[in-house]
Motif scaffolding. Sequence first.
Motif, PDB file in Angstrom:
ATOM      1  N   CYS A  33      -8.019   8.733  -0.602  1.00  0.00           N
ATOM      2  CA  CYS A  33      -7.433   7.449  -0.202  1.00  0.00           C
ATOM      3  C   CYS A  33      -8.342   6.675   0.728  1.00  0.00           C
ATOM      4  CB  CYS A  33      -6.083   7.667   0.471  1.00  0.00           C
ATOM      5  SG  CYS A  33      -6.194   8.572   2.002  1.00  0.00           S
ATOM      6  N   PHE A  34      -9.276   7.347   1.367  1.00  0.00           N
ATOM      7  CA  PHE A  34     -10.126   6.635   2.305  1.00  0.00           C
ATOM      8  C   PHE A  34     -11.423   6.151   1.666  1.00  0.00           C
ATOM      9  CE2 PHE A  34     -12.820  10.267   2.426  1.00  0.00           C
ATOM     10  CZ  PHE A  34     -12.000  11.376   2.455  1.00  0.00           C
ATOM     11  N   PRO A  58     -17.482   7.570   8.387  1.00  0.00           N
ATOM     12  CA  PRO A  58     -17.759   8.635   7.409  1.00  0.00           C
ATOM     13  C   PRO A  58     -16.629   9.651   7.306  1.00  0.00           C
ATOM     14  CG  PRO A  58     -19.053   8.943   9.420  1.00  0.00           C
ATOM     15  CD  PRO A  58     -18.431   7.591   9.521  1.00  0.00           C
ATOM     16  N   ASN A  59     -15.753   9.694   8.298  1.00  0.00           N
ATOM     17  CA  ASN A  59     -14.612  10.615   8.247  1.00  0.00           C
ATOM     18  C   ASN A  59     -13.438  10.042   7.463  1.00  0.00           C
ATOM     19  OD1 ASN A  59     -13.733   8.641   9.995  1.00  0.00           O
ATOM     20  ND2 ASN A  59     -13.532   9.991  11.779  1.00  0.00           N
ATOM     21  N   GLY A  60     -13.620   8.822   6.903  1.00  0.00           N
ATOM     22  CA  GLY A  60     -12.560   8.229   6.103  1.00  0.00           C
ATOM     23  C   GLY A  60     -11.551   7.436   6.897  1.00  0.00           C
ATOM     24  N   LEU A  61     -11.773   7.259   8.201  1.00  0.00           N
ATOM     25  CA  LEU A  61     -10.837   6.521   9.055  1.00  0.00           C
ATOM     26  C   LEU A  61     -11.447   5.195   9.477  1.00  0.00           C
ATOM     27  CD1 LEU A  61      -9.732   9.384  11.510  1.00  0.00           C
ATOM     28  CD2 LEU A  61      -8.760   8.821   9.264  1.00  0.00           C
ATOM     29  N   TYR A  77      -4.320  -5.533   4.501  1.00  0.00           N
ATOM     30  CA  TYR A  77      -3.603  -4.599   3.636  1.00  0.00           C
ATOM     31  C   TYR A  77      -2.093  -4.813   3.744  1.00  0.00           C
ATOM     32  CZ  TYR A  77      -8.067  -2.147   3.314  1.00  0.00           C
ATOM     33  OH  TYR A  77      -9.375  -1.829   3.087  1.00  0.00           O
ATOM     34  N   PRO A  78      -1.593  -5.967   3.297  1.00  0.00           N
ATOM     35  CA  PRO A  78      -0.151  -6.229   3.396  1.00  0.00           C
ATOM     36  C   PRO A  78       0.682  -5.416   2.422  1.00  0.00           C
ATOM     37  CG  PRO A  78      -1.236  -7.977   2.172  1.00  0.00           C
ATOM     38  CD  PRO A  78      -2.330  -7.086   2.676  1.00  0.00           C
ATOM     39  N   ASN A  79       0.013  -4.785   1.433  1.00  0.00           N
ATOM     40  CA  ASN A  79       0.737  -3.992   0.429  1.00  0.00           C
ATOM     41  C   ASN A  79       0.418  -2.510   0.528  1.00  0.00           C
ATOM     42  OD1 ASN A  79      -1.904  -4.320  -0.330  1.00  0.00           O
ATOM     43  ND2 ASN A  79      -1.474  -4.530  -2.527  1.00  0.00           N
ATOM     44  N   LYS A  80       0.031  -2.069   1.718  1.00  0.00           N
ATOM     45  CA  LYS A  80      -0.315  -0.663   1.928  1.00  0.00           C
ATOM     46  C   LYS A  80       0.450  -0.099   3.128  1.00  0.00           C
ATOM     47  CE  LYS A  80      -3.835  -0.417  -1.092  1.00  0.00           C
ATOM     48  NZ  LYS A  80      -3.639  -1.724  -1.750  1.00  0.00           N
ATOM     49  N   ILE A 115      -2.169   4.320   0.994  1.00  0.00           N
ATOM     50  CA  ILE A 115      -2.183   4.631   2.421  1.00  0.00           C
ATOM     51  C   ILE A 115      -3.558   4.335   3.000  1.00  0.00           C
ATOM     52  CG2 ILE A 115      -1.795   6.380   4.190  1.00  0.00           C
ATOM     53  CD1 ILE A 115      -0.098   7.940   2.262  1.00  0.00           C
ATOM     54  N   ILE A 116      -3.590   3.655   4.120  1.00  0.00           N
ATOM     55  CA  ILE A 116      -4.814   3.398   4.862  1.00  0.00           C
ATOM     56  C   ILE A 116      -4.745   4.215   6.153  1.00  0.00           C
ATOM     57  CG2 ILE A 116      -6.253   1.653   5.986  1.00  0.00           C
ATOM     58  CD1 ILE A 116      -6.034   1.406   2.934  1.00  0.00           C
ATOM     59  N   TRP A 117      -5.799   4.947   6.453  1.00  0.00           N
ATOM     60  CA  TRP A 117      -5.845   5.803   7.631  1.00  0.00           C
ATOM     61  C   TRP A 117      -6.777   5.180   8.662  1.00  0.00           C
ATOM     62  CZ3 TRP A 117      -2.693  10.123   7.193  1.00  0.00           C
ATOM     63  CH2 TRP A 117      -2.292  10.459   5.894  1.00  0.00           C
ATOM     64  N   ALA A 118      -6.361   5.186   9.916  1.00  0.00           N
ATOM     65  CA  ALA A 118      -7.175   4.555  10.962  1.00  0.00           C
ATOM     66  C   ALA A 118      -6.929   5.231  12.301  1.00  0.00           C
ATOM     67  CB  ALA A 118      -6.856   3.059  11.061  1.00  0.00           C
TER      68      ALA A 118
END
Length: 622
Positions: A33-34, A58-61, A77-80, A115-118
């Motif tokens: 996902c990232f 690089p960790n996907g976040l 990302y209004p649809n995530k 899903i967006i991860w941060a």
Amino acid sequence: VVAFVPSASVSRSRISLPSSDVTSILPKLSSACFSTSPIDAPAESSSASSTNLPELGPNGLYSIQTADQHKALMEAYPNKLLVIKVFAPWCKACKAVATKFIGISKDEKYDDLPIIWAEMTVSGNKDYIKGLGVLALPSMMFYAGSEGLIENFPCGPSKIPILKRKLLQFVNTYVDPETRELRISVQPSDIITEDEPCIERKVTVNADDPTNLTIAGITVSKDAIENLRSTPFFKDLDEETFAKTMGKAKLKTWDEGDVIMREGKKGRSFYHILTGSVEVLVKTAGDPLSRPSNYLGTVINRLAENDYFGERALITGERRAATVRVAEKTRCFAFDKDDIPESSILSGKGTATAERLEEVNDKYGVELSNLNLAQVRKQLEDSKLGSQIRGSVNSPGLIEGVDTPEKELATIEQTPSFKASEVAIFNLLQRFRMIKHAARCFDYIIQTRPSWSEGSRRRRSMLVKRLTDSQRQEFEDVFKLIDESNDDVISLLELKRVMDSIGEAKDDKELETLVTTGHTSVDGSQIMTHEDFLGIMAETEFYHLFNDTFASLDIHNSGFVKAEKLDRVLCGMRDLISDDRKSIIDGDDKDMMIDYEQFSRMLLGGSLSSADTEAGEEAAMV
């Protein structure tokens, strides 16, 4: 494990499946996902927003460094679904959670989901992050696209299992199981109501043996009955009265995620947990983003077997001060206010004794009993001194008077005398100082929007009684200085004059906020009584005492301090903290970072914010 239910008609459907079935429901894709796959491509947005997007590490976040980057990421990302870890670089608990959070983000069952991860650092963002309602670090924040903030809870290393469970429930609620796209899943009925129990059973009392209770033919254990009897509100009931009360009780069962109580609603029931656990959530003030109407607040505590809740609304008549949501399937004994005997204060038909009020208020951190300001100040200073480590940042060298003999004070050989003009100047400076003291109190009112309910007034009257004679006299002098008409109340006009005199002019709206105490003069204008003024001045004094002391431990000026340090400073005053708020510093993760400004309010029994309104009615704070 909570997993998807392919249903288009039921918005909050849930089923429980063995963990082995999850992969069949959430099929795996090769891309994470990232990654930079199309599912994570930002929506079209303004060039400004695109410029402010945080860097994908690089960790996907996504690494959020500023408030603008946080806003830009949500706009992109209004649809995530957006899952954000809030942390401090120097926080040990944050470092321990970091690798676990990355591991969760790479879990293959989330590969094809929106899903967006941060992660967002507190460095340089102290006020913004506190404004989002973050009470401790590390914390997790879940956003559901355009619906905004849905979850906000502290998450130390020991709470990782809770994070995983919440994340599955979050995905199950907001992602369509067939299209794998974000859906709007919360109906209006979910917004304004509390959830009904999925099961409700009556408690039956054996006519021959009143101590024998059964539910659907199953005998209630003696330990469960004894735990109920030991609560402060039932322990004084005789056997016959207790048996009659239990005969009217219900055993109610709620599923995970159900809301038993909502902040701001009227309360009629008292609950005692038989099995399971619940979360206590409180809405915080100052969120610069538009919160969805179904946002319940920040998780501040968890209650489990033999804990109880809901009692204070019955005793005081005030609205619910917090929301209680089921963390795992929970069964509670529920008692309606009308079914509780008049001899119990929960019936609301009697006046609570001072001892009973103190007992109840202690749980919610409302009263500061048997304590005066001088004692608090001395204990806090002694605690700070005793916890200092030689050679540390706070105390780099020897402390004079502690590590070495205290130097003798030089003898004053002559008492100075002053001219009349100099005395006048000193009087003027003293007057200015008193007005500034009042201004600090008024700023506190504007910032915290305190409640003026009868319960809050009782609490403040206790604080006034615990002031030293000199403190009380000073507050009396400040009141007389403002009350130019000598009518023992402060009017809007008098307040305006005194604020203008020190160059801190307030607009009409702010002035009305300061004197909105529920009291009005004969012409209908708002006023502040002498009693209310002394009470709020005392509360302000205690608040700044706690907050300033905790701030001295904040070497990074981040607004957060280790739970372990707060615990060390409080030392013998732990009984001041209510059971509801203890878990903020009493968890297993002593390296958690706590928002000490909000914690100071909790110590005084104040709400984290002015309660939201429902149906046009103001929700009272506890």
